[in-house]
Write a protein that holds these residues in place. Structure first.
Motif, PDB file in Angstrom:
ATOM      1  N   ASP A  13      -8.341 -18.574  41.386  1.00 32.48           N
ATOM      2  CA  ASP A  13      -8.628 -19.084  42.733  1.00 32.48           C
ATOM      3  C   ASP A  13      -9.733 -18.266  43.407  1.00 32.48           C
ATOM      4  O   ASP A  13      -9.799 -18.193  44.621  1.00 32.48           O
ATOM      5  CB  ASP A  13      -7.354 -19.105  43.596  1.00 32.48           C
ATOM      6  N   ALA A  35      -9.569 -15.435  32.474  1.00 36.92           N
ATOM      7  CA  ALA A  35      -8.539 -15.651  31.460  1.00 36.92           C
ATOM      8  C   ALA A  35      -7.526 -16.698  31.900  1.00 36.92           C
ATOM      9  O   ALA A  35      -7.006 -16.644  33.023  1.00 36.92           O
ATOM     10  CB  ALA A  35      -7.814 -14.328  31.181  1.00 36.92           C
ATOM     11  N   GLU A  40       0.682 -17.072  34.338  1.00 38.16           N
ATOM     12  CA  GLU A  40       0.303 -17.773  35.575  1.00 38.16           C
ATOM     13  C   GLU A  40       0.664 -19.258  35.507  1.00 38.16           C
ATOM     14  O   GLU A  40       0.825 -19.895  36.541  1.00 38.16           O
ATOM     15  CB  GLU A  40      -1.201 -17.612  35.848  1.00 38.16           C
TER      16      GLU A  40
HETATM   17  C1  DLZ Z   1      -2.328 -21.024  39.431  1.00 32.76           C
HETATM   18  C2  DLZ Z   1      -3.007 -20.422  38.245  1.00 32.76           C
HETATM   19  C3  DLZ Z   1      -2.725 -20.900  36.965  1.00 32.76           C
HETATM   20  C4  DLZ Z   1      -1.816 -22.051  36.745  1.00 32.76           C
HETATM   21  N1  DLZ Z   1      -3.288 -20.348  35.889  1.00 32.76           N
HETATM   22  C5  DLZ Z   1      -4.169 -19.337  36.037  1.00 32.76           C
HETATM   23  C6  DLZ Z   1      -4.760 -18.720  34.921  1.00 32.76           C
HETATM   24  O1  DLZ Z   1      -4.465 -19.015  33.780  1.00 32.76           O
HETATM   25  N2  DLZ Z   1      -5.672 -17.747  35.138  1.00 32.76           N
HETATM   26  C7  DLZ Z   1      -6.019 -17.332  36.380  1.00 32.76           C
HETATM   27  O2  DLZ Z   1      -6.868 -16.478  36.511  1.00 32.76           O
HETATM   28  N3  DLZ Z   1      -5.428 -17.883  37.451  1.00 32.76           N
HETATM   29  C8  DLZ Z   1      -4.521 -18.870  37.321  1.00 32.76           C
HETATM   30  N4  DLZ Z   1      -3.912 -19.409  38.384  1.00 32.76           N
HETATM   31  C9  DLZ Z   1      -4.241 -18.862  39.721  1.00 32.76           C
HETATM   32  C10 DLZ Z   1      -3.500 -17.555  39.937  1.00 32.76           C
HETATM   33  O3  DLZ Z   1      -2.103 -17.796  39.886  1.00 32.76           O
HETATM   34  C11 DLZ Z   1      -3.930 -16.958  41.265  1.00 32.76           C
HETATM   35  O4  DLZ Z   1      -5.209 -16.426  41.105  1.00 32.76           O
HETATM   36  C12 DLZ Z   1      -2.992 -15.893  41.715  1.00 32.76           C
HETATM   37  O5  DLZ Z   1      -1.779 -16.480  42.045  1.00 32.76           O
HETATM   38  C13 DLZ Z   1      -3.502 -15.142  42.921  1.00 32.76           C
HETATM   39  O6  DLZ Z   1      -3.665 -16.012  43.999  1.00 32.76           O
END
Ligand code: DLZ
Ligand code: FAD
Ligand code: SF4
Length: 514
Positions: A13, A35, A40
């Motif tokens: 994000d 990554a 996440e």
């Molecule tokens: C929501 C999300 C998901 C589903 N996957 C990733 C990921 O694989 N890599 C990544 O960098 N960020 C992902 N995010 C967003 C993070 O969850 C988010 O950056 C953190 O919750 C901090 O706000």
């Protein structure tokens, strides 16, 4: 002699070219790390469209940085060497690139910030965490404003922000149009005959198609469909979405911001939250575009002020509260709510048409507009006493724009009153009458919104009065609830008892199955 690179870790994000962690990046020396990590993707069961949106936006952002000359080390979810967590992926990358240090921007969730405290140890190099300055109110400034206030109200914060930014301000320091807030002119139901704005959509390109295939294969059982994915995944398409909104919908945003209509998923809302929250759009650009539309005579002040207040006021205020109050904020449960989340939130059939429509829209789009989240799914969760942690996990999972900094205060404080009124001056509890006034859902429902008792009674009606009766010890003293408790005082004891019996039977029949 080659200089050791600085590793610039960009989270999903943080897809802004102006992000703090890239600001002094040296393309000839540094490496950008991104990554896709399993942790996440599973900490809540995200809607597949949310995962696909973020992965595709991340991949497009990486491609843009590469085109600029950066070395981007991008670890995909299906890379066999992927360890599945931010910390271990960072450590692997530090060692791969022999990085001298790491620079990252402050994350949007407490749990990630907490984990970051360990990164120096696991990566073995200094880790600099920079402030996320993509917001209009720096956190120290918010803290200063909120300090000492028992109930820091958004409206006063918003006025400070209008003054600080100059948005919608006259040269003499007065608010444009002589008022801070034009809500008295807003909140109309949608008339039967009204032209709706055309939909904005982006056709998925090859990169998005690849992500859709990956997400479809990896998360087949998550709530939500990937069908019809049409979100923007680049900053330039997000700017087109903004322009589309300003041209076609902004002028009527104020009038119909609280309206709901069956079959009209977006009405006059902007659907810009996914882009704002992932970093594809910046809040100042969005507010400036709205103000310019007003100054150019393309949209009235009630619409533009109402829209800017959502971003300059609510969005900034919610974020400020989150970082001011976490981690304790999530632990309160002032109304003692303890019911497991009913299966209807995950798509189990329900005869309550308003809920069925809002949950189905969420399943299709990973988006519902504010009043659906607040007065339908939120109001129901409040009235049935759903457990805050389960409601929070649901909102965090199902919406494409959900990160804890913005989801938690809205759910915990605004809809569930679990913070005891720190955020909202009274619970947003309402009977079916409100839903009937602001939508056409009741016309298509098997329940009768005019009835409070009996087999055809709208459940929102008896659940509302049951809530008012049961929560009297906590709420009766709230002066904003005085009229409601005066009405309750006029209600016959026998009717109150019948309402409680019907509510209790209804609640007992709610199941968590789906
Ligand atoms: C929501 C999300 C998901 C589903 N996957 C990733 C990921 O694989 N890599 C990544 O960098 N960020 C992902 N995010 C967003 C993070 O969850 C988010 O950056 C953190 O919750 C901090 O706000
Ligand atoms: P519009 O109606 O067009 O509003 C414009 C912008 O204002 C939004 O894009 C958003 O950035 C901002 N905004 C409006 N209201 C809020 C608010 N209460 N808090 C923060 N920003 C606001 N918004 C999220 O971005 N993520 C969430 O996880 C989220 N969870 C919510 C949960 C509940 C229970 C409630 C009641 C609201 C939640 N909101 C959340 C706020 C709001 O519902 C969404 O921002 C909005 O529906 C997004 O659609 P839009 O872009 O069409 O909004
Ligand atoms: Fe919802 Fe009640 Fe209206 Fe049915 S009658 S749509 S349950 S408010």
């Amino acid at each position: 002699m080659t200089r050791q690179p600085v590793l610039r870790f960009i989270l999903g994000d943080q897809l802004s070219r102006a992000i703090a962690s890239l600001r002094d990046a040296d393309a000839a020396r540094d490496v950008v790390l991104m990554a896709e990590v399993a942790d996440e993707t599973v900490y809540v069961p995200h809607h597949p469209k949310k995962i696909a949106f973020l992965f595709s936006a991340m991949r497009h952002f990486a491609a843009e940085l590469r085109a600029e000359g950066f070395t981007v080390d991008y670890v995909t979810l299906d890379d066999p060497a992927n360890t599945g967590a931010f910390g271990t992926e960072l450590a692997r990358a530090v060692s791969r690139h022999r990085a001298a240090s790491v620079v990252v921007t402050h994350p949007g969730e407490w749990r990630v910030l907490d984990a970051m405290q360990m990164w120096e140890e696991t990566a073995g190099v200094p880790v600099e965490i920079r402030e996320d300055d993509r917001f209009l109110c720096p956190l120290p400034r918010f803290r200063q404003w909120a300090e000492g206030k028992r109930q820091p109200r958004m409206e006063f914060f918003y006025r400070e922000m209008r003054r600080a930014t100059g948005l919608l301000m006259d040269a003499d320091g007065e608010p444009a149009g002589g008022r801070w807030n034009f809500d008295a002119d807003n909140r109309k139901p949608v008339p039967k005959q009204l032209d709706m704005p055309p939909a904005f959509f982006v056709t998925p390109d090859a990169m998005t198609q690849q992500v859709l295939a990956l997400v479809g294969a990896r998360f087949p059982d998550n709530f939500g469909t990937l069908d019809g994915f049409d979100y923007a995944v680049t900053a330039s398409d997000a700017r087109r979405a903004l322009a589309h909104f300003v041209t076609h919908a902004l002028a009527s945003f104020g009038d119909y911001q609280d309206a709901m209509r069956q079959g009209e998923d977006r009405l006059f809302h902007s659907v810009l939250s996914p882009y704002l929250n992932a970093g594809l759009l910046d809040p100042r650009t969005v507010c400036d575009a709205a103000e310019t539309a007003w100054r150019d005579g393309l949209a009235p002040l009630n619409a533009v002020e109402g829209f800017i207040r959502q971003i300059l006021g609510w969005r900034e205020y919610i974020r400020g509260l989150y970082w001011l109050k976490m981690p304790d904020y999530a632990q309160t449960n002032r109304l003692g709510a303890d019911r497991a989340l009913p299966g209807l939130y995950w798509g189990a059939p329900t005869d309550m048409n308003c809920l069925s429509q809002c949950v189905d829209q969420t399943r299709r789009l990973a988006h519902a507009h504010h009043i659906q989240r607040l007065m339908v799914t939120g109001n129901f969760a409040l009235l049935i006493g759903a457990l805050p942690s389960e409601v929070e996990a649901w909102y965090l999972a199902v919406y494409i724009d959900a990160y804890e900094w913005v989801e938690l205060p809205n759910v915990h404080g605004m809809i569930l009153y679990a913070d005891g009124g720190y955020l909202a001056s009274k619970p947003y509890a309402a009977s079916g009458k409100y839903i009937d006034r602001m939508s056409d859902y009741c016309r298509h429902c098997r329940y009768d919104v005019k009835q409070s008792l009996g087999p055809d009674a709208c459940p929102f009606n008896f659940l509302y009065w049951n809530f008012i009766i049961e929560k009297a010890p906590e709420l009766r003293g709230n002066h904003r609830m005085a009229m409601i408790y005066a009405s309750l005082g006029r209600m016959e004891g026998a009717k109150q008892a019948a309402i409680q019996t019907q509510a209790s039977d209804f609640l007992a029949a709610l199941t968590t199955e789906y």
